[in-house]
Motif scaffolding. Structure first.
Motif, PDB file in Angstrom:
ATOM      1  N   ARG A 323       0.817  -1.206   0.000  1.00 26.52           N
ATOM      2  CA  ARG A 323       0.000   0.000   0.000  1.00 26.52           C
ATOM      3  C   ARG A 323       0.860   1.269   0.000  1.00 26.52           C
ATOM      4  NH1 ARG A 323      -3.028  -2.678   3.919  1.00 26.52           N
ATOM      5  NH2 ARG A 323      -2.473  -1.165   5.536  1.00 26.52           N
ATOM      6  N   GLN A 324       1.990   1.205   0.678  1.00 25.32           N
ATOM      7  CA  GLN A 324       2.878   2.370   0.691  1.00 25.32           C
ATOM      8  C   GLN A 324       3.399   2.662  -0.724  1.00 25.32           C
ATOM      9  OE1 GLN A 324       2.670   3.723   3.705  1.00 25.32           O
ATOM     10  NE2 GLN A 324       1.639   1.795   4.241  1.00 25.32           N
ATOM     11  N   PHE A 325       3.836   1.604  -1.413  1.00 27.36           N
ATOM     12  CA  PHE A 325       4.347   1.792  -2.772  1.00 27.36           C
ATOM     13  C   PHE A 325       3.241   2.252  -3.730  1.00 27.36           C
ATOM     14  CE2 PHE A 325       8.253  -0.827  -1.861  1.00 27.36           C
ATOM     15  CZ  PHE A 325       9.173   0.125  -2.316  1.00 27.36           C
ATOM     16  N   LYS A 326       2.042   1.741  -3.542  1.00 28.23           N
ATOM     17  CA  LYS A 326       0.945   2.153  -4.416  1.00 28.23           C
ATOM     18  C   LYS A 326       0.611   3.629  -4.188  1.00 28.23           C
ATOM     19  CE  LYS A 326      -1.049  -2.452  -4.898  1.00 28.23           C
ATOM     20  NZ  LYS A 326      -2.144  -3.389  -4.502  1.00 28.23           N
ATOM     21  N   SER A 327       0.646   4.055  -2.944  1.00 32.09           N
ATOM     22  CA  SER A 327       0.411   5.473  -2.660  1.00 32.09           C
ATOM     23  C   SER A 327       1.518   6.336  -3.250  1.00 32.09           C
ATOM     24  CB  SER A 327       0.324   5.708  -1.153  1.00 32.09           C
ATOM     25  OG  SER A 327      -0.807   5.071  -0.606  1.00 32.09           O
ATOM     26  N   LEU A 328       2.735   5.834  -3.186  1.00 33.35           N
ATOM     27  CA  LEU A 328       3.863   6.564  -3.750  1.00 33.35           C
ATOM     28  C   LEU A 328       3.742   6.669  -5.266  1.00 33.35           C
ATOM     29  CD1 LEU A 328       6.621   7.910  -3.203  1.00 33.35           C
ATOM     30  CD2 LEU A 328       7.673   5.647  -3.504  1.00 33.35           C
ATOM     31  N   TYR A 329       3.259   5.590  -5.890  1.00 34.64           N
ATOM     32  CA  TYR A 329       3.113   5.595  -7.347  1.00 34.64           C
ATOM     33  C   TYR A 329       2.159   6.698  -7.807  1.00 34.64           C
ATOM     34  CZ  TYR A 329       2.621   3.951 -12.135  1.00 34.64           C
ATOM     35  OH  TYR A 329       2.629   3.889 -13.505  1.00 34.64           O
ATOM     36  N   GLU A 330       1.130   6.966  -7.019  1.00 31.42           N
ATOM     37  CA  GLU A 330       0.189   8.028  -7.372  1.00 31.42           C
ATOM     38  C   GLU A 330       0.855   9.404  -7.377  1.00 31.42           C
ATOM     39  OE1 GLU A 330      -3.060   7.798  -4.686  1.00 31.42           O
ATOM     40  OE2 GLU A 330      -3.713   5.805  -5.352  1.00 31.42           O
ATOM     41  N   ILE A 331       1.965   9.529  -6.648  1.00 31.76           N
ATOM     42  CA  ILE A 331       2.670  10.810  -6.560  1.00 31.76           C
ATOM     43  C   ILE A 331       3.775  10.921  -7.607  1.00 31.76           C
ATOM     44  CG2 ILE A 331       4.037  12.328  -5.048  1.00 31.76           C
ATOM     45  CD1 ILE A 331       2.726  10.888  -2.662  1.00 31.76           C
ATOM     46  N   THR A 332       4.559   9.861  -7.773  1.00 32.03           N
ATOM     47  CA  THR A 332       5.750   9.953  -8.639  1.00 32.03           C
ATOM     48  C   THR A 332       5.740   9.001  -9.824  1.00 32.03           C
ATOM     49  OG1 THR A 332       7.038   8.298  -7.388  1.00 32.03           O
ATOM     50  CG2 THR A 332       7.113  10.581  -6.593  1.00 32.03           C
ATOM     51  N   GLY A 333       4.841   8.013  -9.820  1.00 31.54           N
ATOM     52  CA  GLY A 333       4.921   6.950 -10.822  1.00 31.54           C
ATOM     53  C   GLY A 333       4.625   7.377 -12.242  1.00 31.54           C
ATOM     54  N   GLU A 334       3.821   8.412 -12.424  1.00 33.09           N
ATOM     55  CA  GLU A 334       3.448   8.817 -13.774  1.00 33.09           C
ATOM     56  C   GLU A 334       4.523   9.661 -14.460  1.00 33.09           C
ATOM     57  OE1 GLU A 334       0.889   7.767 -15.375  1.00 33.09           O
ATOM     58  OE2 GLU A 334      -0.029   6.685 -13.706  1.00 33.09           O
ATOM     59  N   ASP A 335       5.319  10.364 -13.671  1.00 34.83           N
ATOM     60  CA  ASP A 335       6.248  11.349 -14.242  1.00 34.83           C
ATOM     61  C   ASP A 335       7.715  10.962 -14.162  1.00 34.83           C
ATOM     62  OD1 ASP A 335       4.077  13.060 -14.751  1.00 34.83           O
ATOM     63  OD2 ASP A 335       4.138  13.784 -12.683  1.00 34.83           O
ATOM     64  N   SER A 336       8.041   9.901 -13.475  1.00 39.84           N
ATOM     65  CA  SER A 336       9.451   9.578 -13.289  1.00 39.84           C
ATOM     66  C   SER A 336       9.671   8.072 -13.274  1.00 39.84           C
ATOM     67  CB  SER A 336       9.959  10.182 -11.966  1.00 39.84           C
ATOM     68  OG  SER A 336      11.300   9.805 -11.725  1.00 39.84           O
ATOM     69  N   LYS A 337      10.854   7.671 -13.696  1.00 38.01           N
ATOM     70  CA  LYS A 337      11.216   6.256 -13.603  1.00 38.01           C
ATOM     71  C   LYS A 337      11.673   5.914 -12.192  1.00 38.01           C
ATOM     72  CE  LYS A 337      16.006   7.046 -15.179  1.00 38.01           C
ATOM     73  NZ  LYS A 337      16.994   6.739 -16.235  1.00 38.01           N
ATOM     74  N   TRP A 338      11.956   6.966 -11.403  1.00 42.83           N
ATOM     75  CA  TRP A 338      12.423   6.767 -10.029  1.00 42.83           C
ATOM     76  C   TRP A 338      11.245   6.802  -9.065  1.00 42.83           C
ATOM     77  CZ3 TRP A 338      17.449   5.509  -9.777  1.00 42.83           C
ATOM     78  CH2 TRP A 338      18.282   5.938 -10.807  1.00 42.83           C
ATOM     79  N   CYS A 339      11.308   5.960  -8.055  1.00 44.88           N
ATOM     80  CA  CYS A 339      10.273   6.010  -7.024  1.00 44.88           C
ATOM     81  C   CYS A 339      10.375   7.307  -6.226  1.00 44.88           C
ATOM     82  CB  CYS A 339      10.417   4.812  -6.081  1.00 44.88           C
ATOM     83  SG  CYS A 339      10.175   3.220  -6.889  1.00 44.88           S
ATOM     84  N   PHE A 340      11.607   7.749  -6.016  1.00 44.95           N
ATOM     85  CA  PHE A 340      11.836   8.980  -5.271  1.00 44.95           C
ATOM     86  C   PHE A 340      12.700   9.916  -6.132  1.00 44.95           C
ATOM     87  CE2 PHE A 340      11.029   5.703  -2.137  1.00 44.95           C
ATOM     88  CZ  PHE A 340      10.189   6.320  -1.239  1.00 44.95           C
ATOM     89  N   PRO A 341      12.095  10.583  -7.109  1.00 47.74           N
ATOM     90  CA  PRO A 341      12.888  11.438  -8.013  1.00 47.74           C
ATOM     91  C   PRO A 341      13.384  12.700  -7.318  1.00 47.74           C
ATOM     92  CG  PRO A 341      10.559  11.704  -8.462  1.00 47.74           C
ATOM     93  CD  PRO A 341      10.666  10.591  -7.453  1.00 47.74           C
ATOM     94  N   ALA A 342      14.523  13.186  -7.783  1.00 46.12           N
ATOM     95  CA  ALA A 342      15.043  14.456  -7.274  1.00 46.12           C
ATOM     96  C   ALA A 342      14.148  15.586  -7.753  1.00 46.12           C
ATOM     97  CB  ALA A 342      16.476  14.666  -7.750  1.00 46.12           C
TER      98      ALA A 342
END
Length: 489
Positions: A323-342
């Motif tokens: 669930r944490q990763f899925k929530s993170l994907y909603e924030i960064t997954g569409e615009d970056s290949k990185w889970c935690f982009p700079a």
């Protein structure tokens, strides 16, 4: 044979081609097309005729010229050496080589700590951050103190003095790190030339005792053992919620203190739920994750090197971690290949700095910092837990807490080590032949860990105060209790 006079040389004029005039036995002057007059000497060594041009042209005055008398004297010296079987050109070349060798030897003897440090960085140490932290710490505390000193002059007293200066500044833990780095650098140098020669009196770092340098009772050199209690896990969740509530209710959000980034909060829960290292997490790419299968692959280049060894790692995600990763994907997954982009990276082409979350957490626990507030950074105590009674916490403490929770659930130590991607101790022969991946055991361990975290978050402080980490999780829990909980809790 009549010797050429100064007047005769002066009156010699250029002709249609260069020509030579005999000045004395073996001494000649060459008149060039432009009128320049150069000294030539012919001599015989071991039956072979040699020829040489003197370095300065003919002239009666000035440092850049050679007079007739000076050329005659030099010719006499060269001819005398030739009669003794000595070629002055060979003699000069040997003298030049000897001077260069002596200069090199002198330079080696005068080699500084800065030069040794540069050589060590180039050939002796390779850290995951490209040695940037090592360079930063040495440039701040070591090189200003001893960088210009000759290696052969450095004593234990110089090293002890710079470490004590750091202690006086209130950075005991950093002092320990610099001490360890100094020991590593001098040990590397002691085995290699030319540094080995310069430490003829011995390795000064070997004479240091860090426990005698640190303040009495300091825990900076002690193994860190900070773990989160269940109450602190809940308190962390409540702090995150309070941050949001305060910010949302602020009449002027531009002036209000912004809460901790959602991505950073997710990173903290993932450290707790997976027992991963924060650096491994912040370098994750979405291509490393299969959220449908509940798997996260940490490639070998992102893992920690232990005793020169690294290995790929597969994390089997619990429902909580997924669930944490899925929530993170909603924030960064569409615009970056990185889970935690700079934040500053163009089109998400770089992951966030692996130290960024640790800095964000540390900046919000200022009561434990012995430094002035940093410009353009948060400087408050909003993330201090248990009113500071249990001390400062770091993302790595969540990894330690995860392992401790697994231990309390009866997970074997071997499985816990593998969940943390530790290089298993033992002979290389065993590691070479024993390749069972413990996938089912690790899957179950992470599943139980995720359930334990959810159980802790579902309880109140009063109901859990009677429980210890050693109490095992019931075989099943009521998932309905969490159906309305935010995925990032």
């Amino acid at each position: 044979m009549a010797k050429l006079t100064v007047r005769a040389i002066d009156t010699a004029r250029p002709k249609g081609k260069p020509y030579k005039l005999t000045v004395d036995t073996g001494l000649y002057i060459r008149v060039a097309l432009d009128g320049e007059k150069r000294w030539l000497i012919k001599y015989v060594v071991d039956g072979k005729q040699r020829e040489a041009r003197l370095p300065k042209p003919y002239g009666n005055s000035g440092a850049g010229f050679m007079t007739l008398s000076a050329a005659t004297a030099e010719n006499a010296r060269i001819q005398a050496l030739a009669r003794d079987g000595i070629d002055f050109q060979v003699q000069a070349a040997e003298a030049k080589d000897a001077a260069a060798l002596e200069a090199k030897r002198t330079k080696v003897l005068d080699a500084s700590v800065q030069e040794m440090f540069d050589a060590w960085l180039a050939d002796g140490v390779t850290r995951k951050d490209g040695n940037s932290e090592l360079r930063r710490s040495f440039e701040k505390d070591v090189l200003p103190s001893i960088g210009s000193k000759r290696v052969k002059d450095v004593t234990e007293h110089h090293l002890r003095a710079l470490l004590r200066a750091m202690v006086q500044r209130g950075v005991a833990r950093m002092t320990t790190r610099v001490y360890n780095d100094l020991v590593q650098m001098f040990s590397w140098a002691e085995k290699r030339q030319p540094w080995r020669t310069l430490m003829i009196e011995g390795n000064p770092a070997n004479l240091l005792e860090i426990d005698r340098i640190l303040p009495l009772g300091s825990t900076a050199n002690a193994e860190r053992s900070r773990i989160f209690s269940p109450d602190e896990i809940r308190e962390l969740r409540d702090i995150f919620s309070t941050m949001d509530a305060v910010y949302e209710s602020a009449p002027d959000k531009r002036a209000a203190s912004k809460p901790l980034k959602t991505e950073t909060r997710i990173a903290m829960w993932l450290c707790l739920a997976t027992a991963c290292r924060i650096g491994e997490l912040l370098q994750a790419k979405w291509e490393h994750l299969d959220l449908n299968a509940g798997m996260w692959r940490i490639p070998v280049e992102n893992t920690k090197k232990t005793n020169g060894e690294q290995q790929d790692h597969i994390v089997y995600l619990s429902d909580f971690a997924s669930r944490q990763f899925k929530s993170l994907y909603e924030i960064t997954g569409e615009d970056s290949k990185w889970c935690f982009p700079a934040r500053s990276a163009i089109a998400g082409e770089q992951h966030v700095c692996v130290k960024s979350t640790s800095k964000q957490i540390g900046d919000r626990q200022m009561q434990f910092k012995k430094r002035k507030p940093l410009k353009n950074r948060k400087n408050d105590n909003s993330l201090v837990l248990a009113k500071g009674k249990t001390g400062e916490w770091t993302p790595h403490d969540l990894r330690r807490t995860a392992a401790t929770l697994m231990q309390s659930l009866g997970v074997s130590l071997d499985v816990i080590d593998r969940c943390q991607n530790h290089v298993i101790a033992g002979s290389k022969v065993r590691r070479h032949y024993l390749h069972y991946d413990y996938a089912s055991e690790k899957t179950e361990a992470w599943k139980q860990l995720g359930q334990k975290i959810e159980l802790i978050l579902s309880e109140t402080a009063a109901s859990s105060s009677k429980k210890e980490y050693g109490e095992l999780l019931p075989s099943s829990i009521d998932k309905q209790a969490f159906s309305t909980r935010e995925a990032t809790v």
